[in-house]
Write a protein that holds these residues in place. Structure first.
Motif: not given
Lengths: 450, 437
Positions: A72-77
């Motif tokens: 996602n936008a926060m680079n989390m899976q």
């Protein structure tokens, strides 16, 4: 999508379609006539080319749902569900459909589309999306968003949303909507580039207007009241219905226990054995019949839910009116005070409080030249203000006219759809009663042979 | 099958048992007999005259008349058809007309007992008396005492939890009345019990309490003798057929208990469903008040749900009043039957012990002493009575359950039919505006 010449940049081909849940209804109206003159704001310009209509029907379906993982936008899976949207155009002559577009979208993109429509078509009752999270569940249904039954019902809801938009005489022509169906990559950027978020009215502003507006159109007041009541009553209905479903489930399932005990009892009986055993089988049939019955009823609940969410869309239109009306009232008030000031300056009387007046008192009178300059400025402002007021008035009246036209359309749709829903509900109940009579008649037959 | 004068009951007189025709013609009670054998009419005939030793209030012998002694009428009674033709039946008893009596010390209900009979045991062709529950209880106790070898039908439960159940509510009283009526009818149908002295007094006496005080010790010879069976003898083994009956009754009671629990659970769930329905229907009415075109359809749906709620309430009431009590009665019945089985075991145990004692004594005379013969006689009578009653019981159980379960099915069918009618009737209402549009 193949068409005879219209500009895909601005227009979508007319595609009046029935939303899925209303099999025989048919908003068969040809788009152009209704859309004539009803366009207000929109992307691109306000002109329309009706000449290049081709009465081709398009079919939209949300045919599949797939679990995906990504960042996602926060680079989390994250895990999410993607939905496959397929568009087909149907040739009138032979009824064959050709797949023209197919792409995947997730729920958040649908939300983005809807938010965009809300901003650009504030006078339209924009169709609602299916619920984000499962509500009004009864025990058997899962409240989990990943649950396959929920995903399936959401898939149907999303399809219904697209069909509603596509069958709306004005919304169906929107470019962004068209791109949503046809342009997979970059669509999000395109929407954001319209800058619609900036154009959106702030919540605070809207709330302020609601409280302070003095003279909103009576019909909108009534409509807002109606939508509040509607939301309240449908919520209540859905909650109680869920409890009713729960209880009914219990009643049917407990009967299944008869099946087992009759079977055990029949083992110790001689003449009574066969009758008991076969009656027990019917009790099992009875107990398992409730699953299908309640699944059908969920469909009815979904139809009610759509109108529950539609109530919110109605309220949005009312809020926009209040905002515009408030704006108008403020502008009128401002103009009036400027005129007042001007008059006072000209005649030298001070009737109203003004900062200038205050400072004059404190720091001394101003020179006649200063006064002249101020009067001139005010006169210009007044002129401007009068222009603005005129155009705001016009805007306001246009809005009311257009909004009310769509509201009337919506009312017809609502009455039609809900009546259909009630009929289908009655039909479901009739079917349930007939099944019940059948099962118990069979059981009675078995008992008579005991 | 003879229609002639009945045989005299073998007595424990000077004749040796071995010389007399055995009551169980054709088979010894000690042999394992298949559980299914229909007792011969001779046996039944003999049994019905066990009461010959009783001092009947009207004197006279019941010989040769259209009496229960005739085997065809006995068999008819065995059929226990609902439509037994009036010619063979000569005793009709009904319980009705409950009335509340408020006295200083207590409040209670009496029921009217109407008896119509052509039997000679009854002075008058018709009687009408009033009895209360404790009178029925007295009757049952007397029957158990005086006819210990027979299965006495159960009474509805004596105690009710005060506060939970209203003893004077119409539903409770009606349920009890039905059970008491059934109780008396079962006795009426029984070829032996229906001739019991206490039963007669119950049906006819103006002042039952006076009779109770007299303490009528009018026991049958068998009753008297069984009463004095010493306990404490251990039975070696139950004969197969009675063991089978015992096992059957255990399982039967178990299954009935389960069915009772299921039925109660269903009623509970249905009542909870009803509660929700009663909230559900009116919401449609509330909605209808907001709408224009939709007002009538919504109101129609509301009314429909209301009708279904009423139908459901009727269903749960019926099941509570008519279904559950009958189930419970049968559980009580099987409990009392098991006690009778145990008593039988006692009688057999005593006989076997005494017989064994004789065998051990090593006397020259191989003659069986009188008291051992008495024991054997007792045991054989008991076995015969019990077998006959079991057969009878199995038949009426089958009838009763067929009726009970068909009744349950019927009530559910009626419930669905009422709901169906309601929903079908609003379809035109829902559809009509469609065309008008």
């Amino acid at each position: 999508m193949e068409q005879a010449a219209p500009d895909p940049e601005r227009l979508l081909q007319p595609a009046p379609l029935e939303p899925l849940s209303h099999a025989d209804a048919g908003l068969e109206s040809v788009v152009g006539e209704e859309a004539k003159g009803a366009r207000d704001e929109g992307p691109g310009d306000g002109t329309m080319t009706e000449n290049n209509f081709s009465l081709k029907k398009i079919e939209i379906s949300v045919s599949e749902a797939e679990k995906r993982t990504g960042r996602n936008a926060m680079n989390m899976q994250e895990t999410y569900t993607a939905y496959l949207i397929e568009t087909r155009s149907v040739e009138h002559s032979d009824g064959q459909s050709v797949l023209t577009d197919s792409l995947w979208r997730r729920y958040s993109e649908f939300e983005l589309l809807r938010n965009y429509l809300l901003v650009y078509y504030p006078h339209i009752v924009v169709p609602p999306l299916p619920e984000k999270r499962a509500e009004f569940v009864w025990h058997k249904l899962s409240a989990d968003n990943m649950d396959p039954d929920f995903v399936e019902r959401r898939r149907i809801g999303l399809e219904n949303f697209l069909l509603r938009v596509a069958s709306h005489p004005i919304l169906c022509r929107d470019k962004i909507f068209y791109l949503f169906l046809t342009q997979e990559g970059n669509w999000k950027e395109t929407v954001n580039e319209t800058g619609f978020q900036l154009k959106a009215d702030s919540r605070l502003k809207a709330l302020n207007a609601t409280f302070r507006v003095k003279n909103p159109d009576k019909r909108f007041i009534e409509l807002k009241h109606y939508s509040d009541e509607l939301q309240s009553v449908i919520s209540h209905l859905l909650r109680v219905r869920a409890r009713v479903a729960d209880r009914l489930y219990g009643v049917y399932k407990v009967h299944g226990n008869y099946g087992r005990v009759f079977s055990e009892w029949s083992a110790i009986e001689k003449e009574m054995g066969d009758g008991l055993q076969s009656a027990g089988h019917h009790m099992d049939v009875y107990a398992s019949s409730i699953d299908d019955i309640l699944e059908d009823e969920e469909h009815y609940a979904d139809q009610l839910k759509e109108y529950l969410f539609y109530a919110e869309a109605l309220r949005a239109v009312c809020r926009k009116h209040e905002l515009m009306q408030y704006d108008l009232e403020m502008a009128a008030q401002d103009l009036a005070s400027k005129k007042q000031q001007c008059e006072e300056l000209a005649t030298g009387t001070v009737r109203t409080f003004s900062l200038k007046g205050m400072t004059t008192k404190l720091f001394g009178q101003e020179t006649p030249e200063q006064r002249e300059a101020r009067i001139k400025m005010l006169e210009e402002q007044i002129k401007e203000g009068e222009q603005q007021l005129k155009s705001k008035n016009l805007e306001g009246r246009e809005f009311v006219k257009n909004a009310w036209a769509d509201i009337e359309r919506f009312k017809e749709q609502k009455n039609h759809d809900l009546k259909e829903a009630l009929i289908s509900y009655a039909v479901m109940q009739i079917s349930m009663c007939k099944k019940g009579i059948q099962v118990w008649t069979n059981a009675k037959e078995c008992f008579s042979k005991m | 099958m003879s229609g002639g004068p009945p045989k005299a009951l073998p007595s424990t007189g000077p004749q040796s048992l071995r010389d007399m025709p055995h009551p169980l013609a054709g088979s010894s009670s000690e042999e394992a007999v298949g559980g299914d054998s229909t007792p011969s009419p001779d046996l039944l005939t003999a049994r019905s005259f066990g009461d010959k030793d009783l001092i009947l209030p009207n004197g006279g012998t019941p010989a040769g008349t259209a009496s229960p002694a005739s085997s065809s009428s006995l068999l008819n009674r065995l059929q226990l058809d609902d439509d037994v033709d009036g010619e063979t039946r000569d005793l009709f008893v009904t319980v009705d007309d409950p009335k509340k009596h408020v006295c200083t010390m207590e409040t209670y209900i009496t029921y009217r007992i109407t008896t119509k009979s052509t039997r000679v045991e009854f002075d008058l062709p018709e009687y009408s008396v009033r009895r209360r529950y404790q009178d029925f209880d007295w009757l049952r106790n007397k029957l158990e005492e005086s006819q210990p070898t027979h299965l006495i039908p159960p009474l509805p439960e004596k105690f009710v939890v005060k506060g939970v159940v209203d003893r004077f509510s119409e539903e409770f009283v009606e349920t009890r009345r039905k059970a008491l009526d059934k109780f008396l009818k079962r006795i009426t149908d029984h070829p032996v019990l229906s001739f019991n002295e206490h039963f007669n007094v119950f049906l006819t006496a103006k002042d039952l309490n006076a009779h109770k005080k007299q303490g009528m010790a009018l026991l049958t010879r068998v009753g008297e003798s069984v009463k004095h069976v010493a306990g404490g003898y251990k039975l070696r083994s139950r004969p197969l057929e009675f063991a089978a009956i015992g096992e059957y009754l255990d399982m039967f009671a178990l299954k009935l208990g389960t069915i009772d629990r299921i039925a109660q659970r269903i009623i509970k769930e249905e009542i909870e469903y009803l509660v929700e329905l009663r909230e559900y229907g009116p919401v449609y009415s509330t909605w209808s008040a907001l709408e224009g075109q939709l007002a009538e359809p919504l109101e129609g749906v509301s009314a429909c749900i209301g009708s279904c709620s009423t139908a459901l309430e009727e269903l749960t009431d019926d099941m509570t009043e008519d279904f559950l009590p009958v189930l419970r009665e049968y559980i009580l019945y099987s409990d009392s039957m098991k006690s009778v089985l145990k008593k039988r075991d006692q009688v057999q145990a005593e006989y076997e012990a005494k017989l064994e004692a004789v065998a051990l004594r090593k006397e020259e005379r191989p003659k069986v002493p009188a008291d051992v013969e008495k024991c054997q006689d007792r045991m054989e009578c008991f076995n015969a009575d019990l077998k006959a009653d079991m057969e009878r019981w199995q038949n009426s159980k089958r009838q009763d359950f067929r009726q009970l379960l068909m009744g349950m099915a019927d009530r559910n069918i009626q419930y669905y039919e009422k709901c169906l009618m309601a929903w079908e009737s609003i379809i035109p209402l829902l559809q009509e505006k469609q065309e008008a549009k």
